[in-house]
Write a protein that holds these residues in place. Structure first.
Motif, PDB file in Angstrom:
ATOM      1  N   ILE A  63      53.408  96.888 -42.090  1.00  0.00           N
ATOM      2  CA  ILE A  63      52.461  96.898 -40.971  1.00  0.00           C
ATOM      3  C   ILE A  63      52.369  98.290 -40.351  1.00  0.00           C
ATOM      4  CG2 ILE A  63      52.056  96.022 -38.628  1.00  0.00           C
ATOM      5  CD1 ILE A  63      53.235  93.332 -39.617  1.00  0.00           C
ATOM      6  N   ALA A  82      50.428 100.565 -42.660  1.00  0.00           N
ATOM      7  CA  ALA A  82      49.010 100.208 -42.621  1.00  0.00           C
ATOM      8  C   ALA A  82      48.366 100.689 -41.317  1.00  0.00           C
ATOM      9  CB  ALA A  82      48.846  98.702 -42.770  1.00  0.00           C
ATOM     10  N   ALA A  83      49.092 100.548 -40.194  1.00  0.00           N
ATOM     11  CA  ALA A  83      48.586 101.027 -38.906  1.00  0.00           C
ATOM     12  C   ALA A  83      48.429 102.547 -38.926  1.00  0.00           C
ATOM     13  CB  ALA A  83      49.525 100.597 -37.781  1.00  0.00           C
ATOM     14  N   TYR A 133      43.041  96.620 -37.611  1.00  0.00           N
ATOM     15  CA  TYR A 133      43.692  95.315 -37.701  1.00  0.00           C
ATOM     16  C   TYR A 133      45.203  95.415 -37.473  1.00  0.00           C
ATOM     17  CZ  TYR A 133      45.322  91.040 -40.110  1.00  0.00           C
ATOM     18  OH  TYR A 133      45.938  89.862 -40.445  1.00  0.00           O
ATOM     19  N   TYR A 134      45.865  96.330 -38.191  1.00  0.00           N
ATOM     20  CA  TYR A 134      47.324  96.396 -38.126  1.00  0.00           C
ATOM     21  C   TYR A 134      47.821  97.059 -36.841  1.00  0.00           C
ATOM     22  CZ  TYR A 134      47.460  94.566 -42.830  1.00  0.00           C
ATOM     23  OH  TYR A 134      47.328  93.745 -43.931  1.00  0.00           O
ATOM     24  N   ALA A 166      48.285  94.358 -34.384  1.00  0.00           N
ATOM     25  CA  ALA A 166      49.529  93.595 -34.499  1.00  0.00           C
ATOM     26  C   ALA A 166      50.597  94.180 -33.578  1.00  0.00           C
ATOM     27  CB  ALA A 166      50.015  93.593 -35.953  1.00  0.00           C
ATOM     28  N   ILE A 176      49.834  87.648 -40.944  1.00  0.00           N
ATOM     29  CA  ILE A 176      49.181  88.907 -40.575  1.00  0.00           C
ATOM     30  C   ILE A 176      49.067  89.819 -41.793  1.00  0.00           C
ATOM     31  CG2 ILE A 176      49.505  91.058 -39.277  1.00  0.00           C
ATOM     32  CD1 ILE A 176      50.659  89.264 -37.002  1.00  0.00           C
ATOM     33  N   ILE A 177      50.143  89.921 -42.560  1.00  0.00           N
ATOM     34  CA  ILE A 177      50.135  90.785 -43.740  1.00  0.00           C
ATOM     35  C   ILE A 177      49.112  90.296 -44.775  1.00  0.00           C
ATOM     36  CG2 ILE A 177      51.513  91.491 -45.750  1.00  0.00           C
ATOM     37  CD1 ILE A 177      53.909  91.669 -43.800  1.00  0.00           C
ATOM     38  N   GLU A 184      46.529  88.772 -44.016  1.00  0.00           N
ATOM     39  CA  GLU A 184      45.247  88.770 -43.293  1.00  0.00           C
ATOM     40  C   GLU A 184      44.613  87.390 -43.297  1.00  0.00           C
ATOM     41  OE1 GLU A 184      42.680  92.077 -44.095  1.00  0.00           O
ATOM     42  OE2 GLU A 184      44.344  93.430 -44.523  1.00  0.00           O
TER      43      GLU A 184
END
Length: 399
Positions: free
Chosen positions: A250, A253-254, A325-326, A329, A394-395, A397
């Motif tokens: 995460i 990805a963020a 998206y990430y 989170a 979440i991972i 999606e």
């Protein structure tokens, strides 16, 4: 050559003064903690412990002394005789050092001294402009003209992590600082009034906004994401969170989302930004830093303010039409962060619980984008139950 380091805390001792020392400067610290002032003047040196491959590498910062910040004459004299200067006192303390610094401006004017550049190492965008304004309040028109003509206020991006020194080292060396190996100091090339000094690891760059946002929207943001999600899983240290494959996924990805947005906004090559992402995650693995989740995440009221690390990253992505998206989170997890002793975070957490995610994001982050708010609401609600299941969803999606 003489350097003045205003602030003898972890960044002052463990980063900036070390670079001054490596560059051949004698350094005069300015601080108001009597024990620190006395120790620096008694020993005239202190050790820096660099955490490297699971061990400490001890090096010494020599030729140092300290003046008490309450002694206006001593501060003015130090500033008057300085060839370079830096501050690292904390944003909230800048207003208290403005008057002593103004006395230094007056002393240099009386002595007919030329340019002096101040590297402003504070965690605030435009801290250099802010400090200049504070000092100007204590000057008359003629002195303000001298300030504008001769003092450079150079914004810096502080990326070195300097956590608390372990007690067993502190007992033997009261002034010791433990640091990570990273020690590059990016600064605003356009902020200098005099010649840019030859300081080890100094990186003058223009335009500097990219480095400021890289620090805030990549380093600070991903650090916070690791802390807030790590908190949900009960981790104590950042290295534990960063070693959890789900959090690491995460966080990376963020970082990629933010890197894309910075690349678009600043018209910068994305390659170095992606490389920086991997470097950050590797640095978070450093166990000897013993950086805690509580320290990195504390005070969510400040850290979730409109332009700070996570909300600011999301807004930059929205502006550049890049997915966020990430990053969301991390924001959703932050709304549940309320450790003991952290009253601002408890306040924000309770407000969210009582009034809802939408109201909290509007009040604390000025974030009203429907898609971002909706994502945060879904993730926040997921975190109410099985955290492992929430992270998997979440991972994948699958919200």
């Amino acid at each position: 050559m003489n350097a003045v380091m205003y602030g003898a805390g972890n960044i002052g001792r463990g980063f900036i003064a070390q670079l001054f020392s490596l560059s051949g400067y004698s350094t005069t610290f300015v601080d108001v903690v009597d024990s620190v002032v006395n120790e620096l003047n008694t020993k005239n040196e202190y050790p820096v412990f660099i955490t490297k491959d699971g061990e400490y590498e001890k090096t010494w910062v020599k030729n140092v002394n300290c003046v008490n910040g309450n002694d206006l004459f001593a501060v003015a004299n130090a500033v008057c005789n300085a060839d370079i200067m830096a501050t690292a006192v904390g944003v909230n303390i800048l207003k208290f050092i403005a008057k002593p610094l103004s006395e230094g401006v007056k002393a240099r004017k009386r002595a007919g001294k030329g340019p002096l550049d101040i590297i402003v190492c504070e965690n605030k965008i435009d801290a250099n402009i802010y400090l200049r304004g504070l000092i100007s309040e204590y000057l008359n028109d003629e002195e303000k003209e001298y300030l504008d003509a001769n003092f450079g206020f150079v914004e810096a991006s502080i990326g070195r992590m300097v956590p608390a020194t372990p007690s067993e080292i502190k007992e033997q060396y009261p002034l010791a600082v433990c640091v990570e190996p990273f020690c590059t100091l990016p600064v605003d090339k356009d902020g200098f009034k005099g010649n840019i000094p030859d300081i080890v690891n100094l990186l003058p760059y223009s335009p500097f906004e990219l480095y400021i946002e890289r620090k805030l929207y990549m380093h600070n943001m991903s650090h916070a994401v690791c802390a807030y999600i790590g908190n949900l899983l009960g981790y104590e240290y950042i290295w534990q969170a960063a070693n959890d494959s789900r959090i690491r996924y995460i966080a990376l990805a963020a970082l990629t989302e933010s890197a894309e947005a910075l690349s678009v906004h600043h018209k910068a090559d994305i390659g170095p930004l992606i490389s920086h992402s991997f470097d950050l995650l590797k640095r978070y693995d450093n166990k000897l830093l013993a950086d805690t989740i509580a320290r990195v995440g504390k005070d969510t009221v400040r850290k979730l303010s409109p332009l700070d690390r996570i909300p600011g990253s999301i807004k930059r992505c929205i502006e550049c039409t890049i997915p966020y998206y990430y990053i969301c989170a991390g924001l959703a997890a932050a709304l549940r962060f309320a450790p003991e002793g952290d009253e601002p975070s408890k306040e924000l957490c309770e407000f969210t619980r009582s009034c809802g995610v939408r109201a909290a994001l509007k009040k604390y982050s000025d974030l009203t984008d429907e898609n971002a708010v909706s994502l945060c609401e879904k993730m926040y609600n997921l975190f109410e139950g099985d955290i492992d299941g929430a992270l998997d969803a979440i991972i994948k999606e699958k919200l």
